[in-house]
Design an enzyme around this catalytic site. Structure first.
Site, PDB file in Angstrom:
ATOM      1  N   LEU A   1     -88.438  46.263   4.819  1.00 27.50           N
ATOM      2  CA  LEU A   1     -87.401  45.257   4.967  1.00 27.50           C
ATOM      3  C   LEU A   1     -86.919  44.787   3.593  1.00 27.50           C
ATOM      4  O   LEU A   1     -87.105  43.629   3.215  1.00 27.50           O
ATOM      5  CB  LEU A   1     -87.920  44.058   5.780  1.00 27.50           C
ATOM      6  N   PRO A   2     -86.313  45.681   2.823  1.00 31.15           N
ATOM      7  CA  PRO A   2     -85.813  45.251   1.514  1.00 31.15           C
ATOM      8  C   PRO A   2     -84.712  44.209   1.699  1.00 31.15           C
ATOM      9  O   PRO A   2     -83.935  44.283   2.655  1.00 31.15           O
ATOM     10  CB  PRO A   2     -85.277  46.541   0.895  1.00 31.15           C
ATOM     11  N   HIS A   3     -84.688  43.236   0.820  1.00 29.44           N
ATOM     12  CA  HIS A   3     -83.696  42.175   0.933  1.00 29.44           C
ATOM     13  C   HIS A   3     -83.386  41.603  -0.445  1.00 29.44           C
ATOM     14  O   HIS A   3     -84.208  41.696  -1.357  1.00 29.44           O
ATOM     15  CB  HIS A   3     -84.191  41.072   1.876  1.00 29.44           C
ATOM     16  N   ALA A   4     -82.211  41.034  -0.564  1.00 32.88           N
ATOM     17  CA  ALA A   4     -81.791  40.492  -1.858  1.00 32.88           C
ATOM     18  C   ALA A   4     -80.706  39.443  -1.652  1.00 32.88           C
ATOM     19  O   ALA A   4     -80.009  39.440  -0.641  1.00 32.88           O
ATOM     20  CB  ALA A   4     -81.262  41.618  -2.743  1.00 32.88           C
TER      21      ALA A   4
END
Length: 154
Positions: A64-67
């Site tokens: 769950l990459p997030h930025a």
């Protein structure tokens, strides 16, 4: 907040092979650029910067990459199913094949957390993951992801 508000159908892709986490982040940047008009390099750099704080592979083949990104006006998402799982430095050391990336406005504290919680709940559902892994059609994948809430509410 619902996944259908975050994830457009054309932001869902199936890829055969990804050579590295860096390449995956480039692909995700290109997806959000073509779907939402976000700059691909900005998205890539934001994912890289967040990942440097700690891996976003949450286990069971899921990442769950997030930025956060300045100038973004709402939370947006992209989903990729990888046919050949990728080493992602996940917490359980298992390769990743389901990736749901989130991008949030720089100052969207609560909305970002709500979106991350919603995606996390969805991706923790073993039935959802089994259906995602059994399908190669991006339209079907989008439906599986966005209809999960409706079936949970029923």
């Amino acid at each position: 907040m619902q996944l259908s508000e975050i994830l457009r159908p054309d932001a869902v892709k199936v890829v055969g092979n990804v050579s590295s986490k860096k390449r995956l982040f480039q692909d995700l940047g290109e997806i959000v650029a073509s779907t939402y008009g976000l700059d691909a390099t900005t998205a890539f750099n934001a994912l890289q910067d967040r990942e440097s704080l700690g891996p976003t592979g949450v286990g069971h083949g899921i990442a769950l990459p997030h930025a956060r990104i300045k100038g973004l006006d709402k939370v947006i998402g992209a989903f990729v199913r990888i046919e050949k799982p990728l080493d992602f430095d996940a917490v359980d050391r298992q390769p990743v094949d389901l990736v749901f990336a989130l991008f949030a406005p720089d100052g969207a504290g609560v909305d970002h957390l709500k979106a991350l919680a919603l995606v996390s709940r969805t991706m923790r559902d073993a039935d959802v993951c089994a259906k995602l892994r059994a399908n190669e059609d991006p339209v079907a994948l989008h439906s599986i992801l966005t209809e999960w809430e409706a079936t949970r509410a029923a």
